[in-house]
Design an enzyme around this catalytic site. Structure first.
Site, mmCIF file in Angstrom:
data_model
loop_
_atom_site.group_PDB
_atom_site.id
_atom_site.type_symbol
_atom_site.label_atom_id
_atom_site.label_comp_id
_atom_site.label_asym_id
_atom_site.label_seq_id
_atom_site.Cartn_x
_atom_site.Cartn_y
_atom_site.Cartn_z
ATOM 1 N N THR A 175 0.850 -1.199 0.000
ATOM 2 C CA THR A 175 0.000 0.000 0.000
ATOM 3 C C THR A 175 0.885 1.249 0.000
ATOM 4 O O THR A 175 2.030 1.180 0.434
ATOM 5 C CB THR A 175 -0.834 -0.051 1.298
ATOM 6 O OG1 THR A 175 -1.715 -1.146 1.206
ATOM 7 C CG2 THR A 175 -1.605 1.225 1.568
ATOM 8 N N GLY A 205 -10.664 -2.363 3.151
ATOM 9 C CA GLY A 205 -9.833 -2.258 4.356
ATOM 10 C C GLY A 205 -9.899 -0.877 4.990
ATOM 11 O O GLY A 205 -10.874 -0.143 4.834
ATOM 12 N N ASP A 206 -8.834 -0.515 5.689
ATOM 13 C CA ASP A 206 -8.803 0.755 6.425
ATOM 14 C C ASP A 206 -8.463 1.959 5.552
ATOM 15 O O ASP A 206 -8.789 3.097 5.910
ATOM 16 C CB ASP A 206 -7.749 0.667 7.539
ATOM 17 C CG ASP A 206 -6.362 0.387 6.953
ATOM 18 O OD1 ASP A 206 -6.207 -0.649 6.267
ATOM 19 O OD2 ASP A 206 -5.443 1.209 7.140
ATOM 20 N N GLY A 227 -0.941 -1.895 6.735
ATOM 21 C CA GLY A 227 -1.010 -3.090 7.557
ATOM 22 C C GLY A 227 -2.369 -3.735 7.439
ATOM 23 O O GLY A 227 -3.130 -3.432 6.519
HETATM 24 N N1 ASP Z 1 -4.126 -1.514 4.959
HETATM 25 C C1 ASP Z 1 -4.347 -2.143 3.671
HETATM 26 C C2 ASP Z 1 -5.676 -2.872 3.700
HETATM 27 O O1 ASP Z 1 -5.973 -3.505 4.682
HETATM 28 C C3 ASP Z 1 -3.295 -3.105 3.277
HETATM 29 C C4 ASP Z 1 -1.859 -2.721 3.568
HETATM 30 O O2 ASP Z 1 -1.583 -1.643 4.044
HETATM 31 O O3 ASP Z 1 -0.969 -3.533 3.308
HETATM 32 O O4 ASP Z 1 -6.360 -2.841 2.709
#
Ligand code: ASP
Length: 312
Positions: A175, A205-206, A227
């Site tokens: 990301t 996701g977040d 994450g």
């Molecule tokens: N936070 C991102 C998600 O959960 C993925 C990542 O940051 O690796 O979609």
């Protein structure tokens, strides 16, 4: 009277995980820092610098955002992004959007051209097309393998595959996110992603959620997360870190405490780039690696590791 000029700061992350970044990824981060820093030095807003830096990463195909996004388990590439302006707390986001090369720009369109904050799916894509944002190439936009109707049997198979997978394991592309402070002291944050390695169709996701993956407020600072989204959302991490800084705690301590609390209560690995309103900053990760970099006057670095957060 001449306005007081603040020192500019720009931080970037390229995801967190267990594998070191490639030289090409680090070079792209350098280019994104160059682009954003140049804008800041010319007096552009923190928001412009964040957008420009993230666009470089999205277009590169070297990260899990824009052109390099991971596909969901039905073979479709769906992207999430958000931006927030700390000057007035305005924000915009897109989720599960297909076909657009620069989702961060689509998020900014939602913020500036609609009365809403978050648009999803086909409607987000429609807005982006209306404002002529560049498309993904047809081969990337097409599902692979061609998507079929989801039957109950197929759903069960997907779900079993997901349960058997190591959820936290990351592929090589991460990301992306950026936070900045401009010469007027305004801060901004932006995050863009194609999601996690194995995800059911429609999973979000977040990253497009304000307060979870992204937050910016001139009174506290700016935060972009990376994450496991499922954990970051439950912890409300970006807002928690910002609020802690508003209470006078420094960037590093605010981030460290929040990451450790999340790990203890919920589990899940994460990384954060954190900029406080006074210009202090930290790049933290609980994982082995978090490619990224910063530019803050003479302090500058690009690398695969910054401050690793571990339990005492
Ligand atoms: N936070 C991102 C998600 O959960 C993925 C990542 O940051 O690796 O979609």
């Amino acid at each position: 009277m001449k306005k007081k000029t603040r020192a500019t700061v720009l931080l970037i992350h390229g995801g967190c995980g267990s594998t070191p970044p490639t030289a090409a990824q680090l070079k792209t981060i350098e280019t994104a820092l160059d682009r954003g820093e140049r804008l800041l030095q010319r007096g552009a807003s923190a928001l412009d610098a964040v957008e420009a830096a993230v666009v470089v990463l999205e277009k590169s195909g070297r990260f899990n955002a824009g052109k390099g996004s991971k596909r969901q388990m039905d073979g479709v590439l769906r992207m999430d992004a958000s931006v927030m302006n700390g000057r007035d707390l305005s924000a915009g986001a897109v989720a599960a959007m297909e076909g657009i090369l620069t989702p961060i720009r689509a998020a900014r369109l939602v913020m500036e051209r609609t009365p809403h904050l978050l648009l999803v799916g086909k409607s987000a894509e429609g807005l982006a097309r209306l404002f002529r944002l560049p498309h993904l190439s047809p081969s990337l936009a097409a599902p692979s393998p061609p998507s079929e109707e989801l039957s109950f049997g197929k759903w069960e198979a997907l779900f079993r595959k997901l349960q058997g997978a190591k959820k936290n394991e990351k592929g090589k592309r991460g990301t992306v996110g950026a936070v900045a402070r401009d010469t007027e002291g305004n801060v901004a944050a932006g995050t863009s992603t194609g999601g996690i390695r194995l995800m059911l169709p429609g999973r979000v996701g977040d990253s497009p959620l304000i307060g979870a993956g992204t937050y910016a407020d001139n009174r506290s600072g700016a935060v972009s997360m990376t994450g496991l989204g499922e954990a970051i959302i439950r912890a409300g991490l970006a807002k928690e870190i910002a609020l802690t800084m508003e209470g006078g705690v420094e960037a590093e301590e605010a981030g460290r405490g929040a990451l450790i609390r999340m790990r203890r209560r919920i589990g899940g690995e994460a990384g954060a780039i954190i900029l406080s309103a006074d210009g202090g900053f930290a790049l933290l990760h609980t994982t082995d690696y978090m490619p990224g970099g910063y530019r803050a006057g003479r302090r500058r670095k690009v690398g695969g590791q910054f401050q690793r957060v571990m339990e005492d």
